[in-house]
Design an enzyme around this catalytic site. Structure first.
Site, short mmCIF file in Angstrom:
data_model
loop_
_atom_site.label_atom_id
_atom_site.label_comp_id
_atom_site.label_asym_id
_atom_site.label_seq_id
_atom_site.Cartn_x
_atom_site.Cartn_y
_atom_site.Cartn_z
N ALA A 1 0.83 -1.20 0.00
CA ALA A 1 0.00 0.00 0.00
C ALA A 1 0.87 1.25 0.00
CB ALA A 1 -0.91 -0.01 1.22
N CYS A 2 0.27 2.36 -0.38
CA CYS A 2 0.93 3.66 -0.40
C CYS A 2 1.62 3.89 0.95
CB CYS A 2 -0.12 4.73 -0.64
SG CYS A 2 0.49 6.40 -0.64
N PRO A 3 2.85 4.35 1.03
CA PRO A 3 3.71 4.83 -0.06
C PRO A 3 4.72 3.78 -0.54
CG PRO A 3 4.70 5.41 2.02
CD PRO A 3 3.50 4.55 2.34
N MET A 4 4.52 2.52 -0.15
CA MET A 4 5.57 1.53 -0.42
C MET A 4 5.90 1.27 -1.89
SD MET A 4 6.79 1.26 2.32
CE MET A 4 8.06 0.12 1.79
#
Lengths: 75, 159
Positions: free
Chosen positions: A13-16
């Site tokens: 998921a964001c920011p990964m």
């Protein structure tokens, strides 16, 4: 297309996805192509914006059954 | 490539959700090759506290403050739906399901990406927080340290 490296960012998921993409692109040479596979719905606009402003080129982006694949050429 | 851009975030809030937003933006900006600084002041300092039993020498008031404030990132309350601690438990479950990173991992990721974590020394004094209670490898400063980074920042946020 010659793919130098593939990054599996599925399920992240964001920011990964963008953090991992940045790390992966640091590990390839200019002109080489990084393949990024992600499932985060925001990845499409994120990857596009990121490649534009960090001097790389998004060669191709496609979506299939909720899986996004991007080909980024290092600038 | 052009000169490195800067992103500066003031984390004033001690809410879990707000701190998460701050750290997600910070990590994203670091992926953009920005030089990133998070300036922690007032309640935002609690995100940097170690979740350990430490006994630095403190005045009575400082001890009271230390007891009343959350100890570290994973103990911060939510800005909404706190429900006496049920809210954070529920949201952390949902986050796990969606693979969203918890705040403590976002902070480690920030340190890994060489984001500067700055603690405001004036508010540390007010709240009675000592350096040994905060995470290792962070920096300490005041308003001038923030302005020095902020005056030519591409992005400046107050959260």
């Amino acid at each position: 297309m010659n793919i130098t490296k593939t990054l599996d960012a599925k399920g992240l998921a964001c920011p990964m996805p963008i953090v991992r993409t940045k790390k992966a692109i640091d590990e390839v040479n200019p002109g080489e192509v990084l393949e990024v596979v992600a499932t985060d719905a925001g990845a499409k606009s994120d990857l596009t914006a990121w490649t534009n402003s960090s001097g790389h080129e998004l060669l191709e982006a496609k979506e299939e059954d909720g899986v996004y694949t991007f080909y980024v050429q290092k600038g | 490539m052009s000169e490195q851009k800067k992103t500066n975030i003031i984390l004033f809030s001690g809410d879990y959700d707000r701190a998460m937003a701050a750290y997600i933006i910070a990590n994203g900006a670091a992926a953009y090759d920005h030089k990133v600084t998070i300036f922690h002041t007032f309640w935002g300092l609690n995100a940097l506290r170690k979740d350990e039993k430490l006994r630095p020498s403190k005045t009575f008031m400082e001890k009271m403050f230390g007891k009343m404030m959350p100890k570290g990132a994973e103990n911060l309350p939510l800005s909404k739906m706190q429900y006496a601690g049920m809210g954070p438990k529920m949201i952390k479950n949902v986050m796990k399901k969606h693979n969203a990173m918890p705040l403590d991992d976002l902070i480690s990721m920030a340190q890994e990406q060489e984001i500067t974590l700055l603690a405001c020394t004036m508010t540390m004094d007010l709240l009675g927080l000592k350096e040994e209670e905060l995470l290792d490898d962070i920096e300490y400063g005041g308003v001038a340290a923030y302005i020095a980074e902020g005056e030519d920042g591409a992005i400046n946020l107050f959260i």
